[in-house]
Design a protein around this motif. Structure first.
Motif, PDB file in Angstrom:
ATOM      1  N   ALA A 117       0.823  -1.212   0.000  1.00 59.65           N
ATOM      2  CA  ALA A 117       0.000   0.000   0.000  1.00 59.65           C
ATOM      3  C   ALA A 117       0.853   1.257   0.000  1.00 59.65           C
ATOM      4  O   ALA A 117       0.442   2.293  -0.541  1.00 59.65           O
ATOM      5  CB  ALA A 117      -0.928  -0.010   1.218  1.00 59.65           C
ATOM      6  N   ALA A 118       2.048   1.161   0.591  1.00 57.65           N
ATOM      7  CA  ALA A 118       2.960   2.307   0.628  1.00 57.65           C
ATOM      8  C   ALA A 118       3.776   2.444  -0.658  1.00 57.65           C
ATOM      9  O   ALA A 118       4.512   3.412  -0.826  1.00 57.65           O
ATOM     10  CB  ALA A 118       3.903   2.178   1.820  1.00 57.65           C
ATOM     11  N   GLY A 119       3.658   1.463  -1.559  1.00 50.94           N
ATOM     12  CA  GLY A 119       4.377   1.522  -2.832  1.00 50.94           C
ATOM     13  C   GLY A 119       5.763   0.923  -2.804  1.00 50.94           C
ATOM     14  O   GLY A 119       6.489   0.999  -3.795  1.00 50.94           O
ATOM     15  N   LEU A 120       6.136   0.278  -1.714  1.00 48.72           N
ATOM     16  CA  LEU A 120       7.497  -0.258  -1.586  1.00 48.72           C
ATOM     17  C   LEU A 120       7.747  -1.505  -2.430  1.00 48.72           C
ATOM     18  O   LEU A 120       8.895  -1.841  -2.701  1.00 48.72           O
ATOM     19  CB  LEU A 120       7.802  -0.591  -0.120  1.00 48.72           C
ATOM     20  N   LEU A 121       6.665  -2.192  -2.809  1.00 47.51           N
ATOM     21  CA  LEU A 121       6.839  -3.471  -3.497  1.00 47.51           C
ATOM     22  C   LEU A 121       6.598  -3.380  -5.000  1.00 47.51           C
ATOM     23  O   LEU A 121       6.583  -4.401  -5.691  1.00 47.51           O
ATOM     24  CB  LEU A 121       5.911  -4.527  -2.888  1.00 47.51           C
ATOM     25  N   ARG A 122       6.426  -2.182  -5.511  1.00 48.99           N
ATOM     26  CA  ARG A 122       6.112  -2.022  -6.933  1.00 48.99           C
ATOM     27  C   ARG A 122       7.198  -2.657  -7.806  1.00 48.99           C
ATOM     28  O   ARG A 122       8.370  -2.315  -7.714  1.00 48.99           O
ATOM     29  CB  ARG A 122       5.958  -0.537  -7.275  1.00 48.99           C
ATOM     30  N   GLY A 123       6.772  -3.617  -8.632  1.00 50.93           N
ATOM     31  CA  GLY A 123       7.684  -4.282  -9.558  1.00 50.93           C
ATOM     32  C   GLY A 123       8.662  -5.241  -8.917  1.00 50.93           C
ATOM     33  O   GLY A 123       9.558  -5.756  -9.604  1.00 50.93           O
ATOM     34  N   ARG A 124       8.498  -5.512  -7.630  1.00 43.34           N
ATOM     35  CA  ARG A 124       9.448  -6.364  -6.907  1.00 43.34           C
ATOM     36  C   ARG A 124       8.875  -7.763  -6.674  1.00 43.34           C
ATOM     37  O   ARG A 124       7.663  -7.936  -6.597  1.00 43.34           O
ATOM     38  CB  ARG A 124       9.751  -5.770  -5.530  1.00 43.34           C
ATOM     39  N   PRO A 125       9.757  -8.743  -6.463  1.00 44.39           N
ATOM     40  CA  PRO A 125       9.294 -10.038  -5.970  1.00 44.39           C
ATOM     41  C   PRO A 125       8.976  -9.926  -4.481  1.00 44.39           C
ATOM     42  O   PRO A 125       9.657  -9.194  -3.743  1.00 44.39           O
ATOM     43  CB  PRO A 125      10.492 -10.958  -6.209  1.00 44.39           C
ATOM     44  N   ALA A 126       7.935 -10.620  -4.042  1.00 45.97           N
ATOM     45  CA  ALA A 126       7.530 -10.554  -2.631  1.00 45.97           C
ATOM     46  C   ALA A 126       6.620 -11.722  -2.312  1.00 45.97           C
ATOM     47  O   ALA A 126       6.138 -12.422  -3.207  1.00 45.97           O
ATOM     48  CB  ALA A 126       6.816  -9.233  -2.339  1.00 45.97           C
ATOM     49  N   THR A 127       6.367 -11.896  -1.020  1.00 46.41           N
ATOM     50  CA  THR A 127       5.427 -12.930  -0.590  1.00 46.41           C
ATOM     51  C   THR A 127       4.683 -12.463   0.649  1.00 46.41           C
ATOM     52  O   THR A 127       4.968 -11.387   1.189  1.00 46.41           O
ATOM     53  CB  THR A 127       6.137 -14.285  -0.348  1.00 46.41           C
ATOM     54  N   THR A 128       3.730 -13.286   1.081  1.00 43.20           N
ATOM     55  CA  THR A 128       2.954 -13.010   2.282  1.00 43.20           C
ATOM     56  C   THR A 128       2.316 -14.320   2.737  1.00 43.20           C
ATOM     57  O   THR A 128       2.606 -15.389   2.178  1.00 43.20           O
ATOM     58  CB  THR A 128       1.887 -11.920   2.022  1.00 43.20           C
ATOM     59  N   GLU A 147       4.545 -17.601  -4.415  1.00 47.15           N
ATOM     60  CA  GLU A 147       3.577 -18.298  -3.561  1.00 47.15           C
ATOM     61  C   GLU A 147       4.211 -19.350  -2.664  1.00 47.15           C
ATOM     62  O   GLU A 147       3.603 -19.784  -1.692  1.00 47.15           O
ATOM     63  CB  GLU A 147       2.507 -18.966  -4.428  1.00 47.15           C
ATOM     64  N   ASN A 148       5.432 -19.764  -2.977  1.00 49.72           N
ATOM     65  CA  ASN A 148       6.026 -20.901  -2.287  1.00 49.72           C
ATOM     66  C   ASN A 148       7.175 -20.553  -1.347  1.00 49.72           C
ATOM     67  O   ASN A 148       7.583 -21.392  -0.546  1.00 49.72           O
ATOM     68  CB  ASN A 148       6.524 -21.924  -3.322  1.00 49.72           C
ATOM     69  N   ALA A 149       7.682 -19.347  -1.447  1.00 50.73           N
ATOM     70  CA  ALA A 149       8.868 -18.986  -0.665  1.00 50.73           C
ATOM     71  C   ALA A 149       8.545 -18.765   0.806  1.00 50.73           C
ATOM     72  O   ALA A 149       7.480 -18.249   1.149  1.00 50.73           O
ATOM     73  CB  ALA A 149       9.493 -17.715  -1.238  1.00 50.73           C
ATOM     74  N   ARG A 150       9.468 -19.157   1.685  1.00 46.69           N
ATOM     75  CA  ARG A 150       9.359 -18.805   3.100  1.00 46.69           C
ATOM     76  C   ARG A 150       9.704 -17.335   3.279  1.00 46.69           C
ATOM     77  O   ARG A 150       9.132 -16.660   4.119  1.00 46.69           O
ATOM     78  CB  ARG A 150      10.294 -19.666   3.937  1.00 46.69           C
ATOM     79  N   PHE A 151      10.652 -16.840   2.499  1.00 47.66           N
ATOM     80  CA  PHE A 151      10.953 -15.409   2.474  1.00 47.66           C
ATOM     81  C   PHE A 151      11.552 -15.066   1.117  1.00 47.66           C
ATOM     82  O   PHE A 151      12.073 -15.945   0.415  1.00 47.66           O
ATOM     83  CB  PHE A 151      11.899 -14.997   3.615  1.00 47.66           C
ATOM     84  N   VAL A 152      11.438 -13.800   0.749  1.00 44.97           N
ATOM     85  CA  VAL A 152      11.974 -13.306  -0.520  1.00 44.97           C
ATOM     86  C   VAL A 152      12.880 -12.114  -0.217  1.00 44.97           C
ATOM     87  O   VAL A 152      12.432 -11.105   0.344  1.00 44.97           O
ATOM     88  CB  VAL A 152      10.845 -12.869  -1.482  1.00 44.97           C
ATOM     89  N   ASP A 153      14.148 -12.232  -0.573  1.00 46.67           N
ATOM     90  CA  ASP A 153      15.131 -11.170  -0.346  1.00 46.67           C
ATOM     91  C   ASP A 153      15.358 -10.432  -1.659  1.00 46.67           C
ATOM     92  O   ASP A 153      15.877 -11.011  -2.618  1.00 46.67           O
ATOM     93  CB  ASP A 153      16.439 -11.775   0.164  1.00 46.67           C
TER      94      ASP A 153
END
Length: 198
Positions: A117-128, A147-153
């Motif tokens: 929502a803050a725009g920090l993940l725009r165009g980035r790999p991420a998970t939740t 969808e499968n990662a425990r974390f994404v750096d």
């Protein structure tokens, strides 16, 4: 001797307990037992007073946003409280400001919804958390969701999956900010060796 760097774990009403306390256990064990690595960990919240977590645990943060020291690493947990925060302009402005100053922005579980929502993940790999992947995509369709990662750096932003995955993320931070063998020692000390009985 170089100045000690500060890792800040964000607390708020409705924060998922293990999202915050799991990483706290890892990071506090590391920083208290290895102060020469140059980090300390604190908790902070938007306002003064006790925070009531998602399942009723009550925690008194060390600082408010206003009186906290400058943060080098920010860890934003998840929980049901992230939904109102992802629509809170003041909170999102604070997150953006931290992103401009901190070396590393990290999130656990649905903390990534706030970052999106803050725009920090725009165009980035991420998970939740697996149950919130659609919510994450709805907030920003440019996010490359894993969808499968425990974390994404992703260099200066690290996101993790839900709840217990925050422990994995925190151990990764210990490895990244100090040494891999240090993270192994912390994992062994807290006896984190998942072998689920079910």
């Amino acid at each position: 001797m170089p100045e000690t760097k500060v890792i800040g774990i964000v607390l708020f009403d409705g924060v998922e307990e293990l999202d915050a306390v799991g990483p706290w256990e890892v990071l506090a064990y590391w920083t208290l037992n290895h102060p020469d690595d140059g980090y300390r960990v604190i908790t902070l919240a938007p306002t003064d007073g006790v925070v009531t977590c998602a399942k009723g645990l009550r925690i008194t943060p060390d600082h408010t946003f206003a009186d906290a020291p400058a943060l080098d690493v920010v860890l934003h947990p998840g929980g049901r409280g992230t939904r109102p925060l992802s629509r809170n302009r003041e909170h999102l402005d604070w997150v953006r400001a931290q992103s401009g100053r901190a070396e590393l922005m990290t999130s656990v579980c649905t903390g990534s919804l706030v970052y999106a929502a803050a725009g920090l993940l725009r165009g980035r790999p991420a998970t939740t958390h697996w149950a919130s992947l659609d919510e994450l995509a709805a907030l920003d369709a440019t996010i490359k969701i894993d969808e499968n990662a425990r974390f994404v750096d992703d260099v200066d932003v690290v996101t993790s999956a839900g709840v217990s995955a925050g422990i994995d993320l925190a151990l990764h931070l210990v490895s990244r900010l100090s040494f891999p063998y240090r993270a192994v020692g912390v994992r062994r000390a807290i006896q984190y060796d998942p072998q689920p009985p079910v």
